[in-house]
Design an enzyme around this catalytic site. Sequence first.
Site, PDB file in Angstrom:
ATOM      1  N   GLN A 148     -20.444 -12.986  14.261  1.00  0.00           N
ATOM      2  CA  GLN A 148     -21.522 -12.029  14.500  1.00  0.00           C
ATOM      3  C   GLN A 148     -22.403 -11.836  13.274  1.00  0.00           C
ATOM      4  OE1 GLN A 148     -22.293 -10.760  17.635  1.00  0.00           O
ATOM      5  NE2 GLN A 148     -20.817 -12.383  18.007  1.00  0.00           N
TER       6      GLN A 148
ATOM      7  N   HIS B 144     -22.622 -12.844  31.431  1.00  0.00           N
ATOM      8  CA  HIS B 144     -23.842 -13.258  32.143  1.00  0.00           C
ATOM      9  C   HIS B 144     -23.781 -12.795  33.595  1.00  0.00           C
ATOM     10  CE1 HIS B 144     -24.106 -16.165  28.712  1.00  0.00           C
ATOM     11  NE2 HIS B 144     -25.380 -15.794  28.795  1.00  0.00           N
ATOM     12  N   ASN B 145     -24.047 -11.522  33.785  1.00  0.00           N
ATOM     13  CA  ASN B 145     -23.973 -10.913  35.114  1.00  0.00           C
ATOM     14  C   ASN B 145     -25.169 -10.007  35.332  1.00  0.00           C
ATOM     15  OD1 ASN B 145     -23.360  -8.630  33.529  1.00  0.00           O
ATOM     16  ND2 ASN B 145     -21.158  -8.989  33.735  1.00  0.00           N
ATOM     17  N   ASN B 146     -25.090  -9.156  36.355  1.00  0.00           N
ATOM     18  CA  ASN B 146     -26.223  -8.295  36.679  1.00  0.00           C
ATOM     19  C   ASN B 146     -26.521  -7.276  35.584  1.00  0.00           C
ATOM     20  OD1 ASN B 146     -23.754  -7.064  37.269  1.00  0.00           O
ATOM     21  ND2 ASN B 146     -24.601  -5.807  38.900  1.00  0.00           N
ATOM     22  N   LEU B 147     -25.525  -6.879  34.820  1.00  0.00           N
ATOM     23  CA  LEU B 147     -25.760  -5.936  33.722  1.00  0.00           C
ATOM     24  C   LEU B 147     -26.592  -6.586  32.624  1.00  0.00           C
ATOM     25  CD1 LEU B 147     -23.243  -4.637  35.233  1.00  0.00           C
ATOM     26  CD2 LEU B 147     -22.668  -3.647  33.024  1.00  0.00           C
ATOM     27  N   HIS B 148     -26.302  -7.838  32.328  1.00  0.00           N
ATOM     28  CA  HIS B 148     -27.090  -8.555  31.312  1.00  0.00           C
ATOM     29  C   HIS B 148     -28.533  -8.723  31.783  1.00  0.00           C
ATOM     30  CE1 HIS B 148     -28.308 -11.469  28.313  1.00  0.00           C
ATOM     31  NE2 HIS B 148     -28.556 -12.367  29.262  1.00  0.00           N
TER      32      HIS B 148
ATOM     33  N   HIS C  26     -33.861 -14.689  34.526  1.00  0.00           N
ATOM     34  CA  HIS C  26     -33.668 -15.739  33.525  1.00  0.00           C
ATOM     35  C   HIS C  26     -32.255 -16.320  33.523  1.00  0.00           C
ATOM     36  CE1 HIS C  26     -31.637 -12.634  31.159  1.00  0.00           C
ATOM     37  NE2 HIS C  26     -31.215 -13.593  30.357  1.00  0.00           N
ATOM     38  N   ASP C  27     -31.256 -15.616  34.052  1.00  0.00           N
ATOM     39  CA  ASP C  27     -29.882 -16.134  34.120  1.00  0.00           C
ATOM     40  C   ASP C  27     -29.340 -16.073  35.546  1.00  0.00           C
ATOM     41  OD1 ASP C  27     -29.248 -17.083  31.581  1.00  0.00           O
ATOM     42  OD2 ASP C  27     -28.754 -15.092  30.816  1.00  0.00           O
TER      43      ASP C  27
ATOM     44  N   ASP D 251     -33.373 -11.755  25.112  1.00  0.00           N
ATOM     45  CA  ASP D 251     -32.128 -12.364  25.573  1.00  0.00           C
ATOM     46  C   ASP D 251     -31.028 -12.266  24.525  1.00  0.00           C
ATOM     47  OD1 ASP D 251     -30.444 -13.698  27.313  1.00  0.00           O
ATOM     48  OD2 ASP D 251     -31.168 -15.695  26.748  1.00  0.00           O
TER      49      ASP D 251
END
Length: 572
Positions: free
Chosen positions: A433, A234-238, A274-275, A382
């Site tokens: 998964q 949950h970072n800038n890439l996401h 959103h995150d 998401d």
Amino acid sequence: MSTPATTTTTTSTTVKGIAAPVTAAAAATAIAERPAPLASRIRSISFVIVAMSRLRRESSRQSVITVELIQFIIQYRAKETQEKKKRRLADEDDELSEVQPDAVPPEVREWLASTFTRQMATSRIRSDEKPRFRSVAHAIRAGIFVDRIYRRVSSSTLMQFPPDVVKLLKNLDDWTFDVFALTEAASGQVIKYVAYDLLNRYGAMHKFKISPGVLETFLNRVEEGYCRFRNPYHNNLHAVDVMHTMHYCLCNTGLMNWLTDLEIFASLLAALLHDFEHTGTTNNFHVMSGSETALLYNDRAVLENHHVSASFRLMREEDANILSHLSRDEYKELRTLIIDMVLATDMTFHFQQLKIMRSLLTLQEPTIDKSKALSLVLHCCDISHPAKHWDVHHRWTMLLLEEFFRQGDLEKELGLPFSPLCDRKSTLVAESQIGFIDFIVDPSMTIMSDMLEHILTPLAPAIKVKPAPLPEENSDNDADDAKKATCSMTRKSLTTSSKFCINKPWLACLSENKKIWKEQAIKDAEARALAAAAEAAAEAEAQAEGGVKPAAEEAGSEEPKEATAAESAAAN
């Protein structure tokens, strides 16, 4: 002193079959039009109000029931009945009925139940009514006026992009966009370049008069917020991955033709934010650990409430306020839509969201609220990484599991029970998964596709989208999915009987990724069996060295007796 007589002419008007005299109104208007001092004008206005109220009462007494009135009542009652049915569907509790007890391992089922279900659900039906210009001429004059002002204000130079970044951004319209390759070219500032490019593409900077300098400052602050806790997933890439997927849904399916400019702007911002300031832990962890954030938001959608609250606090800062030129009504509409969309990314709303939309689509003439539609689209964006190409999906999966494992380490330190999939030693990666794809992602993408096709069918002749890509080679088992995934979107001859079909590149990816995970699950099961056998052998060896005879050794001690018995039998 005598007062001159005044003569009034009685007229009548008919509105939807209701006739009423307007003598009082005419007299009031005549009095109000005469020049008079302030006190006299106030008395005239009061007289007009009283006269109009009497007029309404008189009209009600003289009203008659007409065919038009009956038709209006019937239509109103039918609409009211449909709205009650929608509210009843919205109030139904969510459930995990799709997952059979023996379909997935118990640990995976526990994760699905704890993550994607909740005890209480609230829903609100919003109106589709939006403020409109009073006339086309007014809209044209306002547009010309705004354009002239913007051209004078936004004379600053646009942000410069590195050549390698420009090259990679050419793939931004593809379903699978490799944000990992971009982060190297952008020196980690992926939000700065992708969000700036998308907002500029959709004309948000021009339409809402956003200064390039203010936008750049805002995006830098957003990037800092996403990187604050150094989360693996949950970072800038996401954030960029979800924003890109939202862009794909808006542009490549034609959804943008159903939305206003403000709604498109809100959708992109909701995907980006959103995150925002995600802590790298789940809502359940905040609640169980009694964090300050959980206390602030009363254990309800803890992170989602923080994401949207922190985002709007950021946009109140003067040098990062990209909403400063919105009108009061525009700001209220945009804020409401972003709040609805971000709060709907709480995974405990998952099954309720799908159930409501599935039920709406079964109605004869479903009316889909824009807030609900965009909330479902953002939720699907998401959780969409299992629907991307394997290399990208596998990398996202490993990053997410690492984030889960770090939470498990914290839970162990705090003496809390492990949350599902957070124990490094026992988590079944491939099985989790497979369950995620079967019970969460695949149904979500299917319902979203059905919803989009229903929404866009009336707009189909006006939608201009790129033709579908050529189908890739697929196995025989994937032929049907590949056929669906490559459904052409060109409008060469569209009749009223033909169904509008959007391109679904995620179908082939989901099928391929699930196939690979199943193969991996078999290998993992074999590896666990070998590891268990080796552990048993090591334990037996350790017991033997410690002087404790294992069961196998005790069984071996019976061999001389058996040999002696065999020899005796042979001698006889």
